[in-house]
Design a protein around this motif. Structure first.
Motif, PDB file in Angstrom:
ATOM      1  N   SER A  24      43.439  33.623  19.638  1.00 37.85           N
ATOM      2  CA  SER A  24      44.750  33.767  20.281  1.00 37.85           C
ATOM      3  C   SER A  24      45.071  32.561  21.150  1.00 37.85           C
ATOM      4  N   TYR A  25      44.066  32.071  21.870  1.00 37.40           N
ATOM      5  CA  TYR A  25      44.265  30.920  22.756  1.00 37.40           C
ATOM      6  C   TYR A  25      44.624  29.669  21.954  1.00 37.40           C
ATOM      7  N   VAL A  26      43.848  29.391  20.911  1.00 38.38           N
ATOM      8  CA  VAL A  26      44.124  28.175  20.126  1.00 38.38           C
ATOM      9  C   VAL A  26      45.460  28.296  19.398  1.00 38.38           C
ATOM     10  N   GLU A  27      45.819  29.500  18.949  1.00 41.27           N
ATOM     11  CA  GLU A  27      47.109  29.668  18.274  1.00 41.27           C
ATOM     12  C   GLU A  27      48.269  29.485  19.246  1.00 41.27           C
ATOM     13  N   ARG A  28      48.111  29.944  20.493  1.00 43.21           N
ATOM     14  CA  ARG A  28      49.168  29.728  21.492  1.00 43.21           C
ATOM     15  C   ARG A  28      49.345  28.242  21.758  1.00 43.21           C
ATOM     16  N   MET A 217      33.542  50.215  22.147  1.00 44.66           N
ATOM     17  CA  MET A 217      34.906  50.730  22.252  1.00 44.66           C
ATOM     18  C   MET A 217      35.765  49.798  23.097  1.00 44.66           C
ATOM     19  N   ASN A 218      35.186  49.286  24.177  1.00 42.06           N
ATOM     20  CA  ASN A 218      35.930  48.345  25.022  1.00 42.06           C
ATOM     21  C   ASN A 218      36.283  47.080  24.256  1.00 42.06           C
ATOM     22  N   ALA A 219      35.349  46.634  23.415  1.00 40.62           N
ATOM     23  CA  ALA A 219      35.606  45.428  22.627  1.00 40.62           C
ATOM     24  C   ALA A 219      36.765  45.644  21.664  1.00 40.62           C
ATOM     25  N   LYS A 220      36.829  46.853  21.076  1.00 41.02           N
ATOM     26  CA  LYS A 220      37.941  47.142  20.165  1.00 41.02           C
ATOM     27  C   LYS A 220      39.269  47.151  20.910  1.00 41.02           C
ATOM     28  N   ARG A 221      39.262  47.755  22.107  1.00 39.96           N
ATOM     29  CA  ARG A 221      40.489  47.780  22.898  1.00 39.96           C
ATOM     30  C   ARG A 221      40.906  46.368  23.285  1.00 39.96           C
ATOM     31  N   GLU A 222      39.926  45.549  23.668  1.00 36.61           N
ATOM     32  CA  GLU A 222      40.214  44.161  24.035  1.00 36.61           C
ATOM     33  C   GLU A 222      40.799  43.395  22.853  1.00 36.61           C
ATOM     34  N   GLU A 223      40.255  43.641  21.673  1.00 34.32           N
ATOM     35  CA  GLU A 223      40.745  42.956  20.476  1.00 34.32           C
ATOM     36  C   GLU A 223      42.195  43.336  20.189  1.00 34.32           C
ATOM     37  N   LYS A 224      42.501  44.647  20.256  1.00 32.03           N
ATOM     38  CA  LYS A 224      43.871  45.093  20.016  1.00 32.03           C
ATOM     39  C   LYS A 224      44.816  44.546  21.085  1.00 32.03           C
ATOM     40  N   TYR A 225      44.342  44.547  22.317  1.00 36.43           N
ATOM     41  CA  TYR A 225      45.148  44.018  23.432  1.00 36.43           C
ATOM     42  C   TYR A 225      45.520  42.557  23.162  1.00 36.43           C
ATOM     43  N   GLU A 226      44.523  41.760  22.803  1.00 35.52           N
ATOM     44  CA  GLU A 226      44.754  40.339  22.530  1.00 35.52           C
ATOM     45  C   GLU A 226      45.741  40.150  21.390  1.00 35.52           C
ATOM     46  N   GLN A 227      45.577  40.920  20.332  1.00 35.49           N
ATOM     47  CA  GLN A 227      46.461  40.788  19.176  1.00 35.49           C
ATOM     48  C   GLN A 227      47.905  41.109  19.544  1.00 35.49           C
ATOM     49  N   ASN A 228      48.109  42.191  20.306  1.00 32.45           N
ATOM     50  CA  ASN A 228      49.464  42.567  20.702  1.00 32.45           C
ATOM     51  C   ASN A 228      50.103  41.527  21.613  1.00 32.45           C
ATOM     52  N   ILE A 229      49.326  41.008  22.566  1.00 37.11           N
ATOM     53  CA  ILE A 229      49.846  39.994  23.482  1.00 37.11           C
ATOM     54  C   ILE A 229      50.246  38.739  22.711  1.00 37.11           C
ATOM     55  N   SER A 230      49.373  38.306  21.811  1.00 34.54           N
ATOM     56  CA  SER A 230      49.639  37.090  21.039  1.00 34.54           C
ATOM     57  C   SER A 230      50.874  37.250  20.165  1.00 34.54           C
ATOM     58  N   LYS A 250      52.363  48.377  23.577  1.00 36.58           N
ATOM     59  CA  LYS A 250      51.142  48.711  22.838  1.00 36.58           C
ATOM     60  C   LYS A 250      49.915  48.109  23.514  1.00 36.58           C
ATOM     61  N   ALA A 251      50.048  46.852  23.954  1.00 37.52           N
ATOM     62  CA  ALA A 251      48.934  46.200  24.665  1.00 37.52           C
ATOM     63  C   ALA A 251      48.587  46.974  25.926  1.00 37.52           C
ATOM     64  N   ARG A 252      49.609  47.435  26.630  1.00 39.68           N
ATOM     65  CA  ARG A 252      49.380  48.227  27.846  1.00 39.68           C
ATOM     66  C   ARG A 252      48.632  49.511  27.530  1.00 39.68           C
ATOM     67  N   GLY A 253      48.924  50.093  26.356  1.00 38.86           N
ATOM     68  CA  GLY A 253      48.223  51.301  25.951  1.00 38.86           C
ATOM     69  C   GLY A 253      46.742  51.074  25.737  1.00 38.86           C
ATOM     70  N   VAL A 260      49.858  42.200  31.695  1.00 40.86           N
ATOM     71  CA  VAL A 260      50.787  42.789  30.729  1.00 40.86           C
ATOM     72  C   VAL A 260      51.965  43.448  31.441  1.00 40.86           C
ATOM     73  N   LEU A 261      51.741  44.013  32.625  1.00 44.32           N
ATOM     74  CA  LEU A 261      52.844  44.607  33.377  1.00 44.32           C
ATOM     75  C   LEU A 261      53.841  43.532  33.810  1.00 44.32           C
ATOM     76  N   THR A 262      53.333  42.365  34.191  1.00 45.43           N
ATOM     77  CA  THR A 262      54.222  41.272  34.597  1.00 45.43           C
ATOM     78  C   THR A 262      54.988  40.730  33.406  1.00 45.43           C
ATOM     79  N   LEU A 263      54.336  40.643  32.268  1.00 38.67           N
ATOM     80  CA  LEU A 263      55.022  40.212  31.053  1.00 38.67           C
ATOM     81  C   LEU A 263      56.127  41.198  30.673  1.00 38.67           C
ATOM     82  N   MET A 264      55.846  42.483  30.794  1.00 38.56           N
ATOM     83  CA  MET A 264      56.858  43.496  30.516  1.00 38.56           C
ATOM     84  C   MET A 264      58.014  43.389  31.501  1.00 38.56           C
TER      85      MET A 264
END
Length: 407
Positions: A24-28, A217-230, A250-253, A260-264
């Motif tokens: 996500s970082y390199v793509e941004r 489980m935390n890693a999966k949530r982190e992965e989904k969070y990153e994908q949604n943010i990107s 979705k990322a907030r979920g 993410v709250l500031t981005l929203m």
């Protein structure tokens, strides 16, 4: 000792999460370099991309891909966009490799960690070029398992030539050297992105700990969070605010963070939902009082509503926040507020500090030069009226938070 399936799963999940964050970082960064600036035209950026592609390909072939796989090229004739696409394909391959679950997890962790660290090394170099050549801001990775080293960049300086007499001979010393001026670059170093890296041993220790299932489980949530943010960043760059807001939700979920709250809040403000934006900023501050962006955003919302003195209070809090990458924003916005109060001396002080923090911001430099010229020209009411011409709305290109989606 034979590894359990739970251990293997947690190792895979951690690696996939860290791969997603690095990706996500390199793509941004590449999106900003290719689409949002002329940075890709600079020789320095091309050199970084070429070195990155060559070293990345070599390491992937060495660690993962058998020699008969064929020749790979991440970049074709200096074409950045083709290089981005090839990098995406390569990363998909690596993620598939991790997901297949090779038997020796120590070797896999070591290989993937080396690849991720290489990505961070060259992404940082591109980020520095972007900072040098444009005023764009790109969100840096969230720390998590990452470690960071702050590096002071060496700059070439010219030493004055000293003339030394040695009998009948004259010796001249001095010339061009690389050195670091501690005082001059102390503030600059804090603005530059650090060098991020992962440690293989830490990943293995965490994966094999008793908390491994929870960590997975935390890693999966982190992965989904990153994908949604990107993905949301990309949609905002395309002016699809509603779609971006849905992805931020979705990322907030997956993980409610001040970021993410500031981005929203930022997206809501662009859509005219100011009350919702203010509520989200206050919630972000409640979650992480040290995060500076929501203070600045709240100040800007109040400023736009005409609550000038109240906005300045929030800008002052933003300046003091420990976690704030773009420290120039509250100074720029406070300068705008003081100009509306006709306190031009104070406005100039704020703009001058902002300009010191981002000397490459040509729009800000041009505005400050105009204001300074008007001050020198006359001190009467005509000057004050003239100041109104130089009010600049920096919100379009500066943003109101560290991780503004448009960047």
């Amino acid at each position: 000792m034979k590894k359990s399936r739970e251990d293997m799963t947690s190792v895979q999940e951690i690696l996939l999460s860290e791969l997603t964050q690095a990706r996500s970082y390199v793509e941004r960064i590449l999106h900003a370099v290719c689409e949002l600036s002329d940075t890709h035209l600079t020789p320095k950026a091309r050199v970084v991309i070429q070195e990155f592609s060559a070293e990345y390909e070599k390491l992937v072939c060495e660690l993962i891909i058998p020699s008969h796989f064929g020749e790979l090229n991440l970049i074709h004739q200096d074409n950045f966009r083709q290089g981005r696409e090839n990098l995406r394909i390569m990363n998909n391959f690596i993620e598939s490799f991790v997901a297949l679950g090779p038997k020796n997890d120590e070797e896999v962790v070591g290989a993937i960690t080396r690849l991720i660290n290489l990505v961070y090394k060259y992404t940082r170099e591109l980020h520095l070029v972007l900072i040098e050549k444009s005023s764009l801001d790109v969100a840096t990775p969230r720390m998590g398992l990452l470690k960071a080293i702050d590096i002071k960049e060496k700059k070439e300086v010219i030493k004055p030539h000293a003339v030394i007499k040695k009998g009948p001979f004259t010796l001249i010393e001095g010339g061009r050297v690389d050195e670091i001026d501690e005082d001059e670059f102390e503030d600059e170093a804090s603005l530059n992105p650090p060098l991020y890296f992962l440690e293989t041993l830490e990943i293995l220790n965490l994966a094999h700990a008793k908390t491994a299932p929870i960590l997975g489980m935390n890693a999966k949530r982190e992965e989904k969070y990153e994908q949604n943010i990107s993905q949301a960043h990309v949609l905002v760059s395309k002016k699809d605010l509603a779609g971006a807001l849905e992805l931020f939700e979705k990322a907030r979920g997956h993980k409610e963070t001040a970021e993410v709250l500031t981005l929203m809040a930022w997206v809501n403000s662009q859509m005219g939902n100011n009350e919702e934006a203010k509520s989200l900023c206050l919630k972000a501050i409640e979650i992480d009082p040290e995060y500076g962006a929501p203070y600045n955003d709240l100040g800007t919302l109040l400023l736009n509503e005409g609550h000038i003195n109240e906005s300045i209070k929030w800008y002052e809090l933003a300046k003091k926040a420990p976690k704030y990458t773009n420290r120039e924003y509250p100074y720029i916005n406070a300068g705008r507020a003081y100009m509306q109060l006709n306190n031009f001396d104070k406005a100039m002080e704020e703009f001058e500090v902002a300009l010191k923090l981002v000397p490459e911001n040509q729009e800000l430099r041009h505005t400050v030069s105009k204001i300074r010229a008007s001050v020198l020209k006359e001190e009467d009411n005509t000057t004050k009226r003239g100041f109104q011409k130089f009010k600049v709305d920096f919100s379009d290109n500066q943003g109101d938070n560290d991780n503004q989606p448009t960047q």
